[in-house]
Structure formats: C-alpha cells, structure tokens
Design a protein around this motif. Structure first.
Motif, PDB file in Angstrom:
ATOM      1  N   ALA A  59       0.855  -1.199   0.000  1.00  0.00           N
ATOM      2  CA  ALA A  59       0.000   0.000   0.000  1.00  0.00           C
ATOM      3  C   ALA A  59       0.883   1.238   0.000  1.00  0.00           C
ATOM      4  O   ALA A  59       1.971   1.245   0.571  1.00  0.00           O
ATOM      5  N   GLY A  72       0.746   5.634   0.382  1.00  0.00           N
ATOM      6  CA  GLY A  72       0.041   6.895   0.599  1.00  0.00           C
ATOM      7  C   GLY A  72       0.724   7.963  -0.226  1.00  0.00           C
ATOM      8  O   GLY A  72       0.834   7.863  -1.446  1.00  0.00           O
ATOM      9  N   GLY A  73       1.257   8.978   0.461  1.00  0.00           N
ATOM     10  CA  GLY A  73       1.933  10.067  -0.241  1.00  0.00           C
ATOM     11  C   GLY A  73       3.334   9.710  -0.705  1.00  0.00           C
ATOM     12  O   GLY A  73       3.963  10.467  -1.445  1.00  0.00           O
ATOM     13  N   GLY A  74       3.853   8.583  -0.225  1.00  0.00           N
ATOM     14  CA  GLY A  74       5.189   8.147  -0.649  1.00  0.00           C
ATOM     15  C   GLY A  74       6.310   9.001  -0.085  1.00  0.00           C
ATOM     16  O   GLY A  74       7.373   9.116  -0.688  1.00  0.00           O
ATOM     17  N   VAL A  75       6.073   9.601   1.101  1.00  0.00           N
ATOM     18  CA  VAL A  75       7.138  10.396   1.724  1.00  0.00           C
ATOM     19  C   VAL A  75       7.596   9.781   3.046  1.00  0.00           C
ATOM     20  O   VAL A  75       8.018  10.476   3.964  1.00  0.00           O
ATOM     21  N   GLY A  76       7.503   8.460   3.121  1.00  0.00           N
ATOM     22  CA  GLY A  76       8.010   7.752   4.297  1.00  0.00           C
ATOM     23  C   GLY A  76       9.530   7.786   4.311  1.00  0.00           C
ATOM     24  O   GLY A  76      10.175   7.948   3.271  1.00  0.00           O
ATOM     25  N   ALA A 131       5.947  16.906   9.653  1.00  0.00           N
ATOM     26  CA  ALA A 131       6.475  17.995   8.820  1.00  0.00           C
ATOM     27  C   ALA A 131       6.200  17.739   7.340  1.00  0.00           C
ATOM     28  O   ALA A 131       6.251  18.657   6.527  1.00  0.00           O
ATOM     29  N   SER A 132       5.886  16.496   6.995  1.00  0.00           N
ATOM     30  CA  SER A 132       5.574  16.147   5.605  1.00  0.00           C
ATOM     31  C   SER A 132       4.092  16.340   5.285  1.00  0.00           C
ATOM     32  O   SER A 132       3.601  15.819   4.282  1.00  0.00           O
ATOM     33  N   PHE A 178      -0.324  11.233   3.294  1.00  0.00           N
ATOM     34  CA  PHE A 178      -1.750  10.896   3.309  1.00  0.00           C
ATOM     35  C   PHE A 178      -2.123  10.417   4.716  1.00  0.00           C
ATOM     36  O   PHE A 178      -1.269   9.911   5.457  1.00  0.00           O
ATOM     37  N   GLY A 207       4.278  11.208  14.060  1.00  0.00           N
ATOM     38  CA  GLY A 207       4.312  12.251  15.088  1.00  0.00           C
ATOM     39  C   GLY A 207       4.476  13.593  14.402  1.00  0.00           C
ATOM     40  O   GLY A 207       4.156  13.738  13.225  1.00  0.00           O
ATOM     41  N   ILE A 253      -5.835   0.098   5.176  1.00  0.00           N
ATOM     42  CA  ILE A 253      -6.811   0.990   5.810  1.00  0.00           C
ATOM     43  C   ILE A 253      -7.629   1.643   4.702  1.00  0.00           C
ATOM     44  O   ILE A 253      -7.065   2.259   3.785  1.00  0.00           O
TER      45      ILE A 253
HETATM   46  C1  LIG Z   1      10.542  16.154   4.734  1.00  0.00           C
HETATM   47  C2  LIG Z   1       9.918  15.075   5.579  1.00  0.00           C
HETATM   48  C3  LIG Z   1       9.493  15.385   6.845  1.00  0.00           C
HETATM   49  C4  LIG Z   1       8.919  14.393   7.645  1.00  0.00           C
HETATM   50  N1  LIG Z   1       8.481  14.735   8.884  1.00  0.00           N
HETATM   51  C5  LIG Z   1       7.897  13.819   9.658  1.00  0.00           C
HETATM   52  C6  LIG Z   1       7.414  14.172  10.955  1.00  0.00           C
HETATM   53  O1  LIG Z   1       7.517  15.316  11.404  1.00  0.00           O
HETATM   54  N2  LIG Z   1       6.825  13.203  11.687  1.00  0.00           N
HETATM   55  C7  LIG Z   1       6.696  11.927  11.219  1.00  0.00           C
HETATM   56  O2  LIG Z   1       6.142  11.090  11.926  1.00  0.00           O
HETATM   57  N3  LIG Z   1       7.164  11.574  10.006  1.00  0.00           N
HETATM   58  C8  LIG Z   1       7.738  12.478   9.210  1.00  0.00           C
HETATM   59  N4  LIG Z   1       8.196  12.123   7.975  1.00  0.00           N
HETATM   60  C9  LIG Z   1       8.047  10.725   7.535  1.00  0.00           C
HETATM   61  C10 LIG Z   1       6.748  10.454   6.735  1.00  0.00           C
HETATM   62  O3  LIG Z   1       6.377  11.554   5.986  1.00  0.00           O
HETATM   63  C11 LIG Z   1       5.611   9.964   7.606  1.00  0.00           C
HETATM   64  O4  LIG Z   1       5.928   8.659   8.056  1.00  0.00           O
HETATM   65  C12 LIG Z   1       4.253   9.914   6.895  1.00  0.00           C
HETATM   66  O5  LIG Z   1       3.299   9.453   7.810  1.00  0.00           O
HETATM   67  C13 LIG Z   1       4.250   9.022   5.665  1.00  0.00           C
HETATM   68  O6  LIG Z   1       3.016   9.199   5.017  1.00  0.00           O
HETATM   69  P1  LIG Z   1       2.813   8.758   3.508  1.00  0.00           P
HETATM   70  O7  LIG Z   1       1.381   8.980   3.183  1.00  0.00           O
HETATM   71  O8  LIG Z   1       3.808   9.383   2.639  1.00  0.00           O
HETATM   72  O9  LIG Z   1       3.093   7.195   3.624  1.00  0.00           O
HETATM   73  P2  LIG Z   1       3.893   6.269   2.611  1.00  0.00           P
HETATM   74  O10 LIG Z   1       5.334   6.602   2.622  1.00  0.00           O
HETATM   75  O11 LIG Z   1       3.208   6.239   1.305  1.00  0.00           O
HETATM   76  O12 LIG Z   1       3.681   4.863   3.323  1.00  0.00           O
HETATM   77  C14 LIG Z   1       4.192   4.648   4.604  1.00  0.00           C
HETATM   78  C15 LIG Z   1       3.743   3.272   5.108  1.00  0.00           C
HETATM   79  O13 LIG Z   1       2.340   3.266   5.258  1.00  0.00           O
HETATM   80  C16 LIG Z   1       1.768   2.185   4.535  1.00  0.00           C
HETATM   81  N5  LIG Z   1       0.468   2.650   4.053  1.00  0.00           N
HETATM   82  C17 LIG Z   1       0.196   3.744   3.314  1.00  0.00           C
HETATM   83  N6  LIG Z   1      -1.126   3.853   3.115  1.00  0.00           N
HETATM   84  C18 LIG Z   1      -1.704   2.796   3.741  1.00  0.00           C
HETATM   85  C19 LIG Z   1      -3.040   2.337   3.893  1.00  0.00           C
HETATM   86  N7  LIG Z   1      -4.079   2.986   3.363  1.00  0.00           N
HETATM   87  N8  LIG Z   1      -3.244   1.213   4.604  1.00  0.00           N
HETATM   88  C20 LIG Z   1      -2.217   0.531   5.161  1.00  0.00           C
HETATM   89  N9  LIG Z   1      -0.935   0.914   5.038  1.00  0.00           N
HETATM   90  C21 LIG Z   1      -0.686   2.034   4.343  1.00  0.00           C
HETATM   91  C22 LIG Z   1       2.768   1.879   3.444  1.00  0.00           C
HETATM   92  O14 LIG Z   1       2.656   0.540   2.995  1.00  0.00           O
HETATM   93  C23 LIG Z   1       4.076   2.136   4.156  1.00  0.00           C
HETATM   94  O15 LIG Z   1       4.462   1.016   4.893  1.00  0.00           O
HETATM   95  C24 LIG Z   1       8.779  13.072   7.153  1.00  0.00           C
HETATM   96  C25 LIG Z   1       9.211  12.769   5.867  1.00  0.00           C
HETATM   97  C26 LIG Z   1       9.774  13.754   5.083  1.00  0.00           C
HETATM   98  C27 LIG Z   1      10.224  13.398   3.705  1.00  0.00           C
END
Ligand SMILES: Cc1cc2nc3c(=O)[nH]c(=O)nc-3n(C[C@H](O)[C@H](O)[C@H](O)COP(=O)(O)OP(=O)(O)OC[C@H]3O[C@@H](n4cnc5c(N)ncnc54)[C@H](O)[C@@H]3O)c2cc1C
Length: 474
Positions: free
Chosen positions: A84, A86-90, A149-150, A155, A165, A221
């Motif tokens: 899965a 989301g925004g791909g910024v993990g 911060a992302s 997502f 967090g 989810i």
């Molecule tokens: C510049 C920057 C700043 C950041 N700051 C923070 C911060 O302050 N705090 C923090 O906690 N993190 C931070 N992060 C890390 C990251 O952005 C977070 O972990 C964020 O929650 C990831 O969200 P995403 O939608 O990009 O998830 P993704 O990277 O797309 O996915 C993350 C994980 O969630 C799973 N996933 C996604 N969608 C679903 C779904 N619908 N159901 C089940 N699993 C799913 C994926 O399989 C993967 O394992 C930062 C990253 C960057 C690049």
C-alpha cells in the motif's frame, strides 16, 4: 537502479502479478486506466523519501473498499506481493515494493465522508492529504492535531500506518492518539471495523491501536474515523540561541515545575544552524551553537502569560537573543529556520542517513553528546535536530554517496546510535517506523518473545505473507 545502501538487491523480481491473466483481472476490478504497467510511469512508485528505487510490476489505483477486497483476494489466489502507498514520503522504505508485485496507490480514495462538530470527529478515506484534513477541520473551528512535517504530501493512511508524530507531539501525542476507528481490509480480503466514533471504547482488543504503526503489513486501511479538538484561540512561539546543544536540551524539563506543557519544543545543533544560515541567510547569530524553539497554545490570555514564562525560563537557563513572535507572520519566520534544516544539510555531503531515535526527554542532553562522540570516533559528520520535547532526535550522518568506506562508517554510527538510544531507555524509531531500512536493527529494541508475538499477529492477518513483504522482520 536497484542500488541500496541498506541491503544487497538481486534486482527487480517478476512475480505472478505480471502474468497477463492477472493484469487482465486487475483491469476488470479497477478499470483499464487504473492499472499502470508502463516502466516510466511505475518508476516513481518504487521509491519514497529514502530515494532508493525498486519499481513495482504494476501500480493499481482502486476507488473503493470493494475493489481493494477483490485485489487482495486475487493476490492471495496468485500469491503476489501487495504494497500500500500513501503520499510516498516515508523515511524507511515502507511503501517501496522491494520484493516486486503491485503497489496499491490510494490517491483516488481521498474523500471526506463526514465531519461532526458536536461529536468532534471526522471520517475520511486514507488517500486524503494530511494538510487537506487539517484545513477542512480548521474551516469549522476544529484542530486535527497530528502534524508531521511532511503534512503537505503525506496521506492520512500513511500517517496512521506509520503512527506519525510531529511538532505538536509534546502536548497532543502522536497519530494513534487521534484515531477512533478504522475500516481495514485484511490481507485475505476480509473487511474488519475497529473502534468507532467515541473516545471511550473498551470492547474487545484494541485493534485500532494495533493498526496504528502496522506499516501496511496487516491490512489496508480504507476508512478512518479521527478525533478532532476545538481549535486553540492562539499560539505563540519563542526562539532562543544557546552556547551549547547540551544547554538547549537541558531546558526541556524546566517547564514542568511551572505547570507548563508547551505544544512544541524543537532543537537544532550548530551544524544545522550553520547550514540553514548559509542556505537562507536568516541572520542567525554566529554565537548560536544551538537553537531552541518553543511554542505554546491556548486562549489569548493563557498564551501571553505562558509565552512570557517560556522567555523567562529560557533566559534563566542560558538562552540568549530570545525572540518572541508577535504576529502569525513573525511566528512563521521563526519556524522557517526549523523547516529549512533538512535540505540545508546536503551542504555537508551527497548522502544523508537520517535516523529518528527517541529517549525519555531528560536523557536528550546525554543522547546528543554521545552521538557527537560516535561521529568523531568513526570519522563521520553528524548533525542533530528534532522534536526534542518528546525526546525524538533526528540524527543525520552525512557522507559522500560515492565513498563506500564513508558509508560503511556511517552505518556503524547508525548501529551504535541505535544501541545508545536503547541503553538510555529509549528506542530506535520515534516516528519514522522500521520498513526495510531499520529491519536489521529491530532486535536491538524488541526482545525475542515480543518479536514472536508480532510475527504471530502478522501470520493471523496475512497467512500467505503477501502484504508488504521484506519489511520489519528479516
Ligand atoms: C521532509 C519530511 C518530513 C517528515 N516529517 C515527519 C514528521 O515530522 N513526523 C513523522 O512522523 N514523520 C515524518 N516524515 C516521515 C513520513 O512523511 C511519515 O511517516 C508519513 O506518515 C508518511 O506518510 P505517507 O502517506 O507518505 O506514507 P507512505 O510513505 O506512502 O507509506 C508509509 C507506510 O504506510 C503504509 N500505508 C500507506 N497507506 C496505507 C493504507 N491505506 N493502509 C495501510 N498501510 C498504508 C505503506 O505501505 C508504508 O508502509 C517526514 C518525511 C519527510 C520526507
């Protein structure tokens, strides 16, 4: 293309997902236009913020829970991996399909279903961006408190799956503290509903809590019910310089005796200060070996009183050049320094290995001092900043991407830093999760019996191991 500093890759795997009959079935589930196999178009879905590329065989964009059920049933029948996204910024490669298979992009599942001002909750699909949810809540005078911060790119599904967090954690906690209920499709295609619309709910095991931080390994989810709070009337931010990181971090515990719980407490060390100053010329003092930023919120009166108290406490504890924002614009300017750190650190090298260890906040001064020693001992540049108010420090080892020895030394620093965090009563990740990046270190923080229970839970949700393989447990 498959180069990873984290493990040897054997290259892209071709699984049953690439079989013409499987692709045909996927097209019949979500529609032709929502199955992407073109190598150029799938490539962006093979990486997250770790920036290592493992392109999927196909990216599928479902629109509904029913479509996800059908996809997962198919994946079980043909046994191909499903990841899965989301925004791909993990920051730990969680959304990256390192074992091939398909990526489920949740971009089209971005609807707000319901918002209740009286009952303080919102129901939405997982593909809603964090910023959109925050703005939607703000329009009706409510606060969705989690603020990674992302937030402009992440997502809600990704936030929940990583238990994100953010800056406001010292006062408001992390994402799991704001998730009331979930709809989840398990790996076998069962739809389960956890929690509900109430803050109190003690019926059965806390599966909502289990899903928070499950990194897409137990289920997908498909809907979230999230807690909202009344929007505080005002916020105020104070920024101060310190002669040392240790002095700045020692202030973190000084607010409690005054009955004060700041909303945010962030620190940055001298390397971060130098880098942001060089990049953005904020006019930061050359005498600043560390900066502490503290924010409070509440009613106007409360905020005025508490911001003055913050200034006083900082002044009594070694802070100088203390600035308090008097307007929203000034407040944004104070925070700009914090936001500028990450990109600025690239001045120190072409590869930034960013870890996010966490310790009880009283141990932060010791943590940062010892991390500096680790860097020196291993001849590796390190810069520290982060959410110090909740003990979560972002440790950045910065090296030259082409220098294999330097990368090996940095990896040694990472291992030593993880051990240090555990020794100080903390753990190896406060908010970024494990993914594939930290999987080799999971046993630093989790003992064998606990690990066995986690693996058993994974087996219950995902008996065929199709959901996000290669993550967390190796
Ligand atoms: C510049 C920057 C700043 C950041 N700051 C923070 C911060 O302050 N705090 C923090 O906690 N993190 C931070 N992060 C890390 C990251 O952005 C977070 O972990 C964020 O929650 C990831 O969200 P995403 O939608 O990009 O998830 P993704 O990277 O797309 O996915 C993350 C994980 O969630 C799973 N996933 C996604 N969608 C679903 C779904 N619908 N159901 C089940 N699993 C799913 C994926 O399989 C993967 O394992 C930062 C990253 C960057 C690049």
């Amino acid at each position: 293309m498959f180069e990873s500093i984290h493990f040897e890759s054997t290259g892209r795997k071709t699984t049953n997902a690439s079989k013409p009959e499987v692709l045909e079935k996927l097209r019949s589930i979500v529609g032709e236009e929502n199955v992407v196999v073109d190598p150029q178009r799938v490539e962006p879905y093979g990486a997250d913020a770790v920036k290592e590329k493992f392109p999927p065989e196909a990216v599928i964009f479902p629109k509904s829970t029913d479509e996800i059920v059908a996809i997962l049933q198919l994946a079980n029948e043909y046994r191909f991996p499903v990841t899965a996204r989301g925004g791909g910024v993990g920051y730990t490669g969680g959304a990256v399909p390192i074992d091939g298979g398909i990526v489920i992009g949740t971009d089209r599942m971005n609807k707000l279903m319901e918002i209740s001002v009286d009952d303080l909750y919102v129901v939405c699909q997982p593909g809603m961006r964090t910023i959109e949810l925050q703005n939607t809540a703000a329009e009706v005078g409510l606060l969705f408190a989690p603020d990674p911060a992302s937030y402009k790119d992440s997502f809600i599904g990704g936030n929940i799956a990583e238990n994100a967090g953010g800056m406001r954690t010292p006062k408001y906690g992390v994402t799991k503290h704001h998730v009331l209920g979930l709809e989840v499709v398990t790996a076998t295609g069962e739809v389960i509903r956890t929690g509900g619309k109430t803050v109190k709910n003690v019926v059965g095991f806390d599966l909502t809590g289990l899903m928070c931080g499950s990194e897409g390994m137990l289920g997908i989810i498909t809907e979230a019910t999230l807690k909202l709070l009344p929007m505080p009337e005002a916020t105020s931010t104070v920024r101060a310089n310190f002669h040392s990181m240790e002095a700045a971090c020692k202030v973190l515990t000084k607010f409690t005796p005054h009955g004060l719980l700041p909303m945010a407490m962030e620190v940055l060390d001298k390397f971060c200060v130098e880098a942001v100053e060089q990049n953005f010329a904020f006019g930061l003092s050359k005498d600043a070996n560390a900066i502490l930023i503290v924010a409070v919120d509440g009613s106007h009166d409360e905020v005025d009183k508490n911001a003055a108290l913050v200034e006083q406490i900082i002044g009594e504890n070694g802070g100088f050049d203390i600035l308090r924002a008097r307007s929203k614009e000034e407040e944004d300017k104070l925070w700009d320094v914090r936001r500028a750190i990450s990109p600025s650190l690239m001045k120190y090298g072409s590869l930034k290995i960013n870890e996010d260890v966490v310790v009880p906040r009283s141990r932060v001064p010791e943590l940062v001092a010892k991390i500096e020693e680790i860097g020196k001992r291993n001849d590796t540049f390190v810069a520290n900043f982060g959410h110090a108010g909740d003990g979560n420090i972002h440790v950045n080892f910065v090296v030259d991407r082409e220098d294999k020895d330097a990368i090996a030394r940095a990896r040694k620093c990472v291992a030593e830093t993880f051990q240090l965090a555990v020794d100080l009563g903390g753990t190896i990740s406060g908010e970024h999760g494990i993914g594939y990046v930290k999987a080799p270190y999971l046993d630093y923080a989790v003992d064998r019996p606990t690990l066995e229970i986690m693996k058993a839970i994974k087996k219950v949700f995902d008996p065929n191991g199709i959901l996000n393989p290669g993550k967390m447990f190796i």
